[in-house]
Design a protein around this motif. Structure first.
Motif, PDB file in Angstrom:
ATOM      1  N   PRO A 163       0.847  -1.213   0.000  1.00  0.00           N
ATOM      2  CA  PRO A 163       0.000   0.000   0.000  1.00  0.00           C
ATOM      3  C   PRO A 163       0.877   1.256   0.000  1.00  0.00           C
ATOM      4  CG  PRO A 163       0.181  -0.859   2.181  1.00  0.00           C
ATOM      5  CD  PRO A 163       0.982  -1.772   1.358  1.00  0.00           C
ATOM      6  N   PRO A 164       0.395   2.281  -0.412  1.00  0.00           N
ATOM      7  CA  PRO A 164       1.211   3.498  -0.472  1.00  0.00           C
ATOM      8  C   PRO A 164       1.382   4.174   0.890  1.00  0.00           C
ATOM      9  CG  PRO A 164      -0.981   3.911  -1.322  1.00  0.00           C
ATOM     10  CD  PRO A 164      -0.937   2.464  -1.012  1.00  0.00           C
ATOM     11  N   THR A 165       0.452   3.941   1.898  1.00  0.00           N
ATOM     12  CA  THR A 165       0.523   4.679   3.164  1.00  0.00           C
ATOM     13  C   THR A 165       1.078   3.772   4.258  1.00  0.00           C
ATOM     14  OG1 THR A 165      -1.712   4.065   3.827  1.00  0.00           O
ATOM     15  CG2 THR A 165      -1.482   6.032   2.460  1.00  0.00           C
ATOM     16  N   LEU A 166       1.586   4.438   5.343  1.00  0.00           N
ATOM     17  CA  LEU A 166       2.186   3.722   6.471  1.00  0.00           C
ATOM     18  C   LEU A 166       1.143   2.880   7.169  1.00  0.00           C
ATOM     19  CD1 LEU A 166       4.583   3.143   8.370  1.00  0.00           C
ATOM     20  CD2 LEU A 166       3.901   5.174   9.693  1.00  0.00           C
ATOM     21  N   SER A 167       0.006   3.437   7.374  1.00  0.00           N
ATOM     22  CA  SER A 167      -1.028   2.704   8.102  1.00  0.00           C
ATOM     23  C   SER A 167      -1.415   1.428   7.357  1.00  0.00           C
ATOM     24  CB  SER A 167      -2.268   3.582   8.300  1.00  0.00           C
ATOM     25  OG  SER A 167      -2.819   3.952   7.021  1.00  0.00           O
ATOM     26  N   GLN A 168      -1.487   1.563   6.055  1.00  0.00           N
ATOM     27  CA  GLN A 168      -1.858   0.384   5.277  1.00  0.00           C
ATOM     28  C   GLN A 168      -0.759  -0.676   5.372  1.00  0.00           C
ATOM     29  OE1 GLN A 168      -2.607   2.205   1.475  1.00  0.00           O
ATOM     30  NE2 GLN A 168      -4.859   2.070   1.737  1.00  0.00           N
ATOM     31  N   LYS A 169       0.480  -0.219   5.316  1.00  0.00           N
ATOM     32  CA  LYS A 169       1.583  -1.156   5.444  1.00  0.00           C
ATOM     33  C   LYS A 169       1.534  -1.874   6.798  1.00  0.00           C
ATOM     34  CE  LYS A 169       4.917   1.409   2.596  1.00  0.00           C
ATOM     35  NZ  LYS A 169       6.220   2.106   2.611  1.00  0.00           N
ATOM     36  N   VAL A 170       1.312  -1.056   7.860  1.00  0.00           N
ATOM     37  CA  VAL A 170       1.262  -1.645   9.196  1.00  0.00           C
ATOM     38  C   VAL A 170       0.141  -2.686   9.277  1.00  0.00           C
ATOM     39  CG1 VAL A 170       0.784  -1.174  11.654  1.00  0.00           C
ATOM     40  CG2 VAL A 170       2.304   0.331  10.355  1.00  0.00           C
ATOM     41  N   LYS A 171      -1.040  -2.286   8.736  1.00  0.00           N
ATOM     42  CA  LYS A 171      -2.198  -3.175   8.822  1.00  0.00           C
ATOM     43  C   LYS A 171      -1.939  -4.469   8.058  1.00  0.00           C
ATOM     44  CE  LYS A 171      -5.731   0.391   9.519  1.00  0.00           C
ATOM     45  NZ  LYS A 171      -6.907   1.043   8.957  1.00  0.00           N
ATOM     46  N   ARG A 172      -1.304  -4.355   6.948  1.00  0.00           N
ATOM     47  CA  ARG A 172      -1.124  -5.538   6.132  1.00  0.00           C
ATOM     48  C   ARG A 172      -0.079  -6.466   6.736  1.00  0.00           C
ATOM     49  NH1 ARG A 172      -1.744  -3.428  -0.138  1.00  0.00           N
ATOM     50  NH2 ARG A 172      -3.941  -2.801   0.101  1.00  0.00           N
ATOM     51  N   VAL A 173       1.028  -5.847   7.249  1.00  0.00           N
ATOM     52  CA  VAL A 173       2.060  -6.687   7.843  1.00  0.00           C
ATOM     53  C   VAL A 173       1.504  -7.391   9.085  1.00  0.00           C
ATOM     54  CG1 VAL A 173       4.279  -6.657   9.059  1.00  0.00           C
ATOM     55  CG2 VAL A 173       3.967  -5.325   6.947  1.00  0.00           C
ATOM     56  N   VAL A 174       0.809  -6.618   9.910  1.00  0.00           N
ATOM     57  CA  VAL A 174       0.225  -7.196  11.117  1.00  0.00           C
ATOM     58  C   VAL A 174      -0.781  -8.287  10.722  1.00  0.00           C
ATOM     59  CG1 VAL A 174      -1.253  -6.733  13.115  1.00  0.00           C
ATOM     60  CG2 VAL A 174       0.567  -5.137  12.497  1.00  0.00           C
ATOM     61  N   SER A 175      -1.577  -7.987   9.661  1.00  0.00           N
ATOM     62  CA  SER A 175      -2.583  -8.971   9.220  1.00  0.00           C
ATOM     63  C   SER A 175      -1.910 -10.266   8.806  1.00  0.00           C
ATOM     64  CB  SER A 175      -3.390  -8.418   8.040  1.00  0.00           C
ATOM     65  OG  SER A 175      -4.176  -7.313   8.439  1.00  0.00           O
ATOM     66  N   GLN A 176      -0.803 -10.140   8.123  1.00  0.00           N
ATOM     67  CA  GLN A 176      -0.122 -11.353   7.680  1.00  0.00           C
ATOM     68  C   GLN A 176       0.451 -12.135   8.861  1.00  0.00           C
ATOM     69  OE1 GLN A 176       2.658 -10.766   4.424  1.00  0.00           O
ATOM     70  NE2 GLN A 176       1.334  -9.145   3.547  1.00  0.00           N
ATOM     71  N   GLU A 177       0.983 -11.382   9.866  1.00  0.00           N
ATOM     72  CA  GLU A 177       1.537 -12.053  11.032  1.00  0.00           C
ATOM     73  C   GLU A 177       0.435 -12.775  11.797  1.00  0.00           C
ATOM     74  OE1 GLU A 177       4.558 -12.534  11.789  1.00  0.00           O
ATOM     75  OE2 GLU A 177       5.399 -11.239  10.213  1.00  0.00           O
ATOM     76  N   LEU A 178      -0.678 -12.097  11.915  1.00  0.00           N
ATOM     77  CA  LEU A 178      -1.807 -12.690  12.624  1.00  0.00           C
ATOM     78  C   LEU A 178      -2.317 -13.924  11.874  1.00  0.00           C
ATOM     79  CD1 LEU A 178      -3.815  -9.529  13.724  1.00  0.00           C
ATOM     80  CD2 LEU A 178      -2.577 -11.098  15.193  1.00  0.00           C
ATOM     81  N   CYS A 179      -2.324 -13.818  10.575  1.00  0.00           N
ATOM     82  CA  CYS A 179      -2.779 -14.981   9.783  1.00  0.00           C
ATOM     83  C   CYS A 179      -1.844 -16.161  10.013  1.00  0.00           C
ATOM     84  CB  CYS A 179      -2.788 -14.608   8.284  1.00  0.00           C
ATOM     85  SG  CYS A 179      -4.166 -13.537   7.821  1.00  0.00           S
ATOM     86  N   ALA A 180      -0.533 -15.873   9.998  1.00  0.00           N
ATOM     87  CA  ALA A 180       0.423 -16.960  10.186  1.00  0.00           C
ATOM     88  C   ALA A 180       0.234 -17.582  11.571  1.00  0.00           C
ATOM     89  CB  ALA A 180       1.855 -16.431  10.017  1.00  0.00           C
TER      90      ALA A 180
END
Length: 1413
Positions: free
Chosen positions: A6-23
């Motif tokens: 994503p282009p924004t920091l918040s989106q990056k944070v959300k996506r990285v966290v989402s992936q960690e949570l998924c794992a």
């Protein structure tokens, strides 16, 4: 997720966290399998794997496109994929869960889905899960479940994405469907789109009672069709994703209403009734066939639901063949099944293959021939599926399961079949079936097709007819030039087959019979092609029936001549015969019509005016001087359809009913119909069509046919034969039949002639002589004085067609008027004058059809109508130009019955007795001064060529009946005198022409008229002839035929003074130097004055204007020399011998007939003998007669008395035949033999005439004169002693007695009354003796003749007195009663008046006048 996002920091944070949570939670999920820690909702669970696969595959495609070397703009392509990923994810979240967001549990599970295998993407999109139903197959309200919704939306988004990529990468096909799928993409798309449109249409259809049910039908059909497409396409049994994407990208349906003919759908495939097991071979064909069947099932149900309104509408051409095509297809399928199992088949597989190929070919033909597009429409195919199905059961070997087959191509004419396509379809299909079953028949050795017994007989008879048609030819001598009989024969065979085929079809014959009949045709042509021209010899003889009016041959084939029993064979014969008639009739009619139309002329005489249309028999015209007359044929309006007849005259014509009564501006044309001049080859005046359609008929059906015809015109046929004839004649004179019947005969219309034939025969029969039950008051127009007239407005060129001695006849019933008894006497125009004299007045001996008066039944009672039956053969006798040879309106063409000998032949053959009879019957035709051919010139030419020995003076006959001695022959320009002169110069013989010249000169012939081609007079041509004959004393006579002063018809004397004045004027005319041209001279006789035309021998009363013929006759003559008298004597004796021989032969024939009456075989020969007048003819036939009657009696011992008498009679006939000038001494012997014949009865006159000839011949042999104005011959038979008898006569002129001592009186040689005793016989024992006394012309005194017994014993004697124009006077006198010399017996005393000696005597005598009458 796509790289770069994503282009924004918040989106990056959300996506990285989402992936960690998924794992994290995926590991926990694994750890706690028995208990699901992470639980997505049911809707989410249904799409987890689908969404994961889609997302992973899209990520792989983005990577592929980023590196693709053939992509012109990979960034744009990657961007398309990224946006598609976002859109698809958004749709998944929107469609899944209650919150409208994909739940965390679902997202964790989605992350844990099986990962995409490493490797390149599949260009067929097989890496994606199977896409859902394309939009063209989706119906509103679908799909019902969340997972289906998701899959459908995702499928559509993917389709949209890859269609855009497809456009961007045109050089490289990104999406590749399999070949099978590609073949049906457009088809499937069009079907799906059209079904969607139909669902919308039916949802709103006002005429649908339950639109929801209809829409449901369509929806289920869509699903079923899509399922079938997926099932049939691809190895997986599923339509590939690439194919689905391409299907979505197919061309969209154009906006608009649906077509009720289903033309919006692609062309449906072969209906089931035309599909063979194992078909179709290709996948695309399978798909199309299955889909087509589903569509057919759908629309048949819709058709049932919407009966009041036809949802499916085939074209008229298609509708006409639906049941036909269905029945053919179903029956062929049944035959394939039957042949597959047939035990008699040597190769059933080959037979089934034949049927399969025939099915395919027939279906192809049906599609090709039906509809404007060249394809059978979808609506028609649907309706074809819905046709009634074939009933279960075995096939029929007569092929009755098939519809009735149509005409195969081998029986179709050029230009056929008709333009209607359904007829084309049926004929082509019939032809294919015909060929199929002929091949199958060969494979099954003739046992497959089974016609009925009646049909087999009919086929055999048809084969016989065809054999005769192929094997017949005409002799070359009966074919007119340019007629190719071989070509005509071939065309005729083909046409006859068509007629027979039509008859087979009409009788509802089985298909098997039709096909076998076709095989006959193929077999005969095959045989003919194998024959060489050298070896093919016609074997079938034709029945030649003469020739038509144009010389075209008329004949019957053997099959036409026979009469098979009633039923199909008879109908087939008639059908083939009618074609032969029409085929040859068309060719012959072209030729015959030229002859008919050559004698027809149309001329516009007036135009119609507007009048009351309710009055059909009155016609107002624009002029009264139209020149029409009652009984004229007219044409009202264009063509022959307006044929009509004038009944009443004036500005309002009374006619038969017109077709357009009251109409203005129609042309009224006079139709002139002259007699037809047949060809020299013609055996009758009938046309070919008339002979074939009228003359040839079946007597067994004649009554039935006549009744049917009269019924058709509203007339009842009476049973009574007399009443029947009345009806027939009245019908002809009415409006009901006249126009149409005469049009048929004038135009030679074969069909109309055939229709009217029974009536033509029946009406013509009324005019037949010798019929039983004749019509009362029906008078045949035959007799010496019978004469008819008919006007004809022909052109000069048409009139000039008629030549002397030509045979002519009218081609139809023809109306004329009796001459001199009413009729159209006032008209002007070419006139035909018809003489109806017949050879005998005994009606029982006359056969044939003759004119008759129909006045009691005619519409023209004032016209004395006489109707001439068609083809009544006449002959042109002469053409009277009435002094205007350039104006045919003034001509009168004289016609006579053709069966009678023409007078021109009578003259040529020198049959002068017959000529005399003819002249007596036609006295008004002897004067030919205004005519084409000159009778008197022909007569004198014939007389000058050979001596006349008949006892009839034909020149005198001519002059007595008004012929002019100075008549100009229009053909040669000669007068009778110059005609004789030229004849003498050509032959070098003048002696025999002297009597002719004398008669002509004495009758007033002018020797100074310059005539002939070289303008020479008789005086110039024959200067050696002594014209002193003109200076003799002559008298004049005039002709009376109008009953003036109660006088009978005949010649009457001018007064003495008038005759002298007229003779003086005549001599002045001869010597006036005007070269004989006509000049009127004023002459007075008694109380009247006359203008006299000597050239034309006419007198005209200056007071009354009455014109009469005149003639000159001899009152006195100049003496002839002894040589001239001898020449005339010989000519006279030859005539007497000819006449005597004819009479003796006739008596001999009668005797022979009596002698052989018991021999029946001789009857025909005797009949021929009795009609002959020529000695040569009788002699020739009598030898044959001898062989016939007596040839088998070689042994004289076996001869009976009757046979001997017959031989003697035959010998007597031969002796009479052998008499001639050189054997004339045998007359006495011939007469003796005939008198001894017990079967011969010789009249006393004939015996006396024979003895008179013998005496005259003896005198002539002794250099005596036997032809003079007065002659007496004495004859006696001497006994043992001679007897000398002498004639004694005193000349009153010089009072000198002439007897044995003074053989000449004292008159000078220039006296015509000078007495001469040129033969003085003193008698010789046992021999006959003759004496002869004559004078050239007796004077106006009294005479007395005595016979003296000079010496010797008295004997009986015979004295015969000859006077020109008087009967021979014979005195048979007993011996002198004074047995010494000096005894005289007075034979007669006589007085003379007008040069004729009138005898007065008390002695018995016999007057003898020999004649062949």
């Amino acid at each position: 997720m796509v790289a770069g996002e994503p282009p924004t920091l918040s989106q990056k944070v959300k996506r990285v966290v989402s992936q960690e949570l998924c794992a994290l939670f995926l590991q926990l999920q694994q750890m706690y399998k028995p208990v699901c820690v992470i639980q997505a909702s049911p809707e989410e669970a249904a799409v987890l794997e689908f969404a994961s696969q889609v997302g992973q595959e899209l990520t792989a495609w983005a990577a592929y496109l980023r590196e693709a070397s053939d992509a012109s703009d990979s960034a744009a392509a990657v961007d398309l994929v990224a946006r598609a990923q976002q859109l698809i994810w958004a749709n998944i979240q929107e469609l899944t869960g209650l919150t409208g967001q994909f739940s965390n549990a679902a997202k964790v599970l989605l992350e844990g889905c099986s990962k995409r295998a490493a490797g390149p993407v599949a260009r067929t999109l097989s890496g994606f899960p199977p896409l859902e139903t394309p939009s063209c197959f989706m119906v509103a309200g679908e799909p019902p479940t969340l997972s289906q919704k998701v899959k459908s939306v995702v499928s559509q988004e993917l389709c949209a994405l890859f269609l855009q990529l497809q456009q961007m990468y045109k050089p490289v096909c990104v999406i590749q469907a399999s070949p099978e799928e590609a073949a049906v993409l457009e088809f499937a798309s069009q079907v799906g789109q059209e079904l969607t449109a139909w669902a919308a249409y039916l949802r709103e259809a006002s005429e649908a009672s339950d639109s929801a049910a209809a829409v449901d039908l369509v929806a289920r059909a869509q699903q079923l069709i899509w399922a079938n497409i997926q099932e049939l396409t691809g190895l997986t049994g599923q339509f590939s994703n690439a194919a689905k994407v391409l299907l979505e990208g197919c061309s969209k349906r154009a906006a608009g209403p649906v077509a009720r003919t289903l033309s919006g759908f692609p062309p449906l495939e072969t209906p089931s009734c035309f599909m063979v097991a194992g078909e179709p071979p290709m996948l695309s064909q399978k798909v199309q066939s299955v889909v087509s069947q589903e569509l057919c099932a759908l629309f048949l149900q819709l058709q049932q639901m919407y009966k009041p309104v036809c949802v499916i509408q085939a074209s008229p051409e298609e509708a006409a063949v639906l049941e036909f095509a269905c029945q053919v297809g179903q029956e062929l399928t049944a035959w394939a099944a039957y042949l597959r199992e047939a035990s008699e088949a040597s190769d059933s597989a080959a037979a089934v293959d034949l049927v399969a190929r025939a099915q395919q070919l027939i279906w192809a033909n049906i599609q090709e021939l039906t509809g404007l597009t060249g394809q059978f429409s979808n609506a028609a195919k649907v309706l074809l599926e819905g046709c009634s199905k074939r009933a279960a059961g075995p096939v029929a070997r007569t092929l009755s399961g098939f519809p009735p087959l149509e005409t195969p191509s081998c029986f179709m004419l050029a230009g056929e079949p008709p333009t209607l396509s359904h007829q084309k379809v049926k004929r082509v299909v019939s032809q294919e079936l015909n060929e199929l079953f002929l091949q199958l028949q060969e494979m099954y050795k003739g046992c497959l097709l089974q016609p009925t017994e009646e049909e087999e007989s009919l086929l055999d008879y048809a084969a016989q007819i065809e054999h005769e048609l192929l094997g017949c030819s005409l002799p070359s001598d009966v074919l007119d030039g340019g007629v190719d009989f071989a070509k005509i024969s071939a065309e005729m065979v083909s046409g006859a087959r068509r007629q027979i085929w039509a008859e087979i079809v009409k009788r509802d014959s089985t298909n098997a019979a039709k096909i076998l009949f076709s095989r006959q045709k193929n077999h005969s042509e095959s045989q003919k092609s194998q024959e060489s021209p050298e070896t093919h010899v016609p074997q079938v003889p034709l029945h030649h029936k003469g020739t038509s009016v144009s010389g075209f041959p008329v004949f019957l084939f053997p099959f036409e001549a026979e009469k098979p029993s009633k039923g199909p064979l008879r109908q087939v014969r008639l059908a083939a015969s009618q074609y032969v008639q029409s085929e040859f009739g068309a060719l012959a009619s072209k030729s015959d019509l030229k002859y008919i139309q050559a004698a027809m002329n149309e001329s516009v005489v007036t135009h119609t005016l507007r009048s009351d249309p309710t009055v059909s028999c009155r016609m107002e015209v624009d002029r009264e001087d139209h020149g029409l007359a009652a009984m004229d044929d007219i044409l009202v309006g264009p063509g022959f359809d307006g044929l009509n007849r004038v009944k009443g005259l004036g500005s309002v014509l009374t006619v038969y009913a017109v077709k357009e009564p009251g109409k203005e501006g129609l042309e009224v044309r006079r139709l002139a119909v002259g007699p037809v001049v047949p060809s020299e080859k013609a055996t009758s005046g009938m046309t070919y069509n008339f002979i074939r359609n009228v003359e040839f008929f079946d007597e067994d059906t004649e009554e039935e046919n006549l009744t049917a015809f009269l019924d058709s015109v509203g007339v009842e046929l009476p049973a009574d034969p007399v009443e029947r004839k009345k009806v027939l004649v009245k019908l002809y004179t009415s409006n009901k039949i006249y126009p149409r019947l005469n049009k048929a005969m004038y135009t030679d219309d074969a069909e109309e002639l055939r229709r009217h034939a029974p009536y033509i025969r029946a009406l013509r029969g009324v005019f037949k002589r010798g019929q039983s039950d004749p019509l009362p008051g029906f008078n045949f127009f035959i007799g010496s004085a019978k004469k008819l007239v008919k006007r004809c407005e022909l052109t000069k060129e048409q009139a000039e067609v008629y030549q002397i001695n030509q045979k002519v006849c009218w081609p139809a019933f023809f109306s004329t008027s009796e001459a001199d008894k009413g009729g159209n006497d006032a008209f002007t125009g070419l006139t035909f004058c018809i003489r109806c004299r017949d050879s005998t007045e005994d009606p029982n001996e006359i056969q044939g059809y003759f004119p008759a008066s129909i006045k009691p039944w005619s519409c023209f009672p004032d016209e004395n109508e006489v109707l001439i039956p068609p083809h009544y053969m006449l002959r042109v006798h002469n053409i009277n130009y009435n002094k205007q040879p350039a104006n045919p309106k003034k001509w009168v063409i004289e016609l006579e019955l053709a069966d009678l000998p023409p007078v021109w032949d009578i003259i040529t053959q020198k049959n002068w007795q017959e000529f005399k009879t003819w002249a007596q019957a036609h006295p008004d035709l002897v004067d030919t001064s205004k005519s084409h051919s000159s009778i008197i010139n022909e007569v004198v030419s014939s007389l000058a060529a050979e001596p006349n020995e008949t006892g009839v003076d034909p020149l005198k006959v001519c002059l007595d009946h008004g012929a002019l001695p100075n008549e100009i022959d229009m053909q040669t320009g000669n007068t009778p005198l110059t005609t004789v002169a030229l004849q003498c110069l050509e032959s070098g013989k003048t002696e025999q022409a002297l009597a002719v010249l004398e008669s002509l000169l004495l009758a007033g012939a002018n020797p100074y008229i310059k005539a002939g081609p070289h303008e020479e007079s008789f005086e110039q041509l024959m200067p050696e002839i002594d014209l002193r004959l003109l200076n003799c004393v002559m008298g004049w006579q005039y002709w009376v035929d109008d009953g003036v002063d109660g006088k009978e018809d005949g010649w009457y004397l001018w007064s003495e003074d008038g005759s002298a004045m007229l003779e003086h004027a005549f001599q002045e005319w001869l010597n006036s130097g005007h070269e004989g041209r006509s000049k009127l001279l004023g002459v007075r006789s008694d109380y009247f004055s006359y203008n006299v035309d000597f050239l034309h021998m006419k007198q005209a009363n200056t007071s009354t204007g009455t014109k009469r013929k005149i003639r000159r006759y001899r009152r006195r003559s100049i003496p002839l020399s002894h040589d001239q008298l001898r020449a005339l004597s010989e000519a006279k004796l030859r005539q007497e011998l000819t006449l005597l021989q004819k009479l003796l032969m006739r008596a001999a024939v009668d005797g022979l007939q009596q002698a052989t009456c018991h021999l029946q075989d001789a009857a025909d020969m005797l009949s021929s003998l009795s009609q002959m007048v020529s000695a040569t003819e009788i002699s020739a036939v009598s030898s044959e007669y001898e062989k016939l009657v007596l040839g088998d009696l070689e042994d004289e011992a076996k001869e009976t008395k009757e046979t001997k008498e017959a031989k003697a009679s035959l010998l007597n006939l031969q002796e009479a035949c052998d008499l001639n000038w050189d054997t004339r001494e045998k007359v006495t012997e011939v007469v003796k033999h005939l008198r001894d014949d017990p079967h011969v009865k010789l009249a006393d006159d004939l015996v006396e005439g024979a003895e008179a000839f013998v005496t005259s011949n003896n005198v002539f042999q002794r250099d005596g004169i036997t032809h003079a104005g007065f002659r007496a011959s004495l004859s006696w038979q001497n006994g043992e002693k001679r007897t000398d008898l002498d004639m004694c006569m005193t000349c009153p002129e010089c009072n000198m007695q002439v007897y044995h001592e003074e053989k000449e009186c004292g008159c000078t040689e220039d006296k015509l009354c000078r007495l001469n005793l040129d033969i003085d016989d003193r008698g010789t024992p046992h021999k006959s003796s003759e004496e002869n006394l004559y004078m050239q012309e007796p004077g106006p005194f009294r005479y007395k003749l005595e016979v003296e017994l000079y010496s010797g014993p008295p004997v009986p004697f015979r004295l015969q007195v000859h006077r020109p124009g008087q009967a021979l006077r014979v005195y048979r006198v007993a011996p002198h009663t004074t047995p010494r010399s000096g005894g005289r017996i007075v034979i007669f005393e006589a007085s003379v008046a007008e040069g004729i000696m009138h005898l007065e005597s008390c002695l018995e005598h016999l007057d003898v006048m020999l004649s062949t009458d």
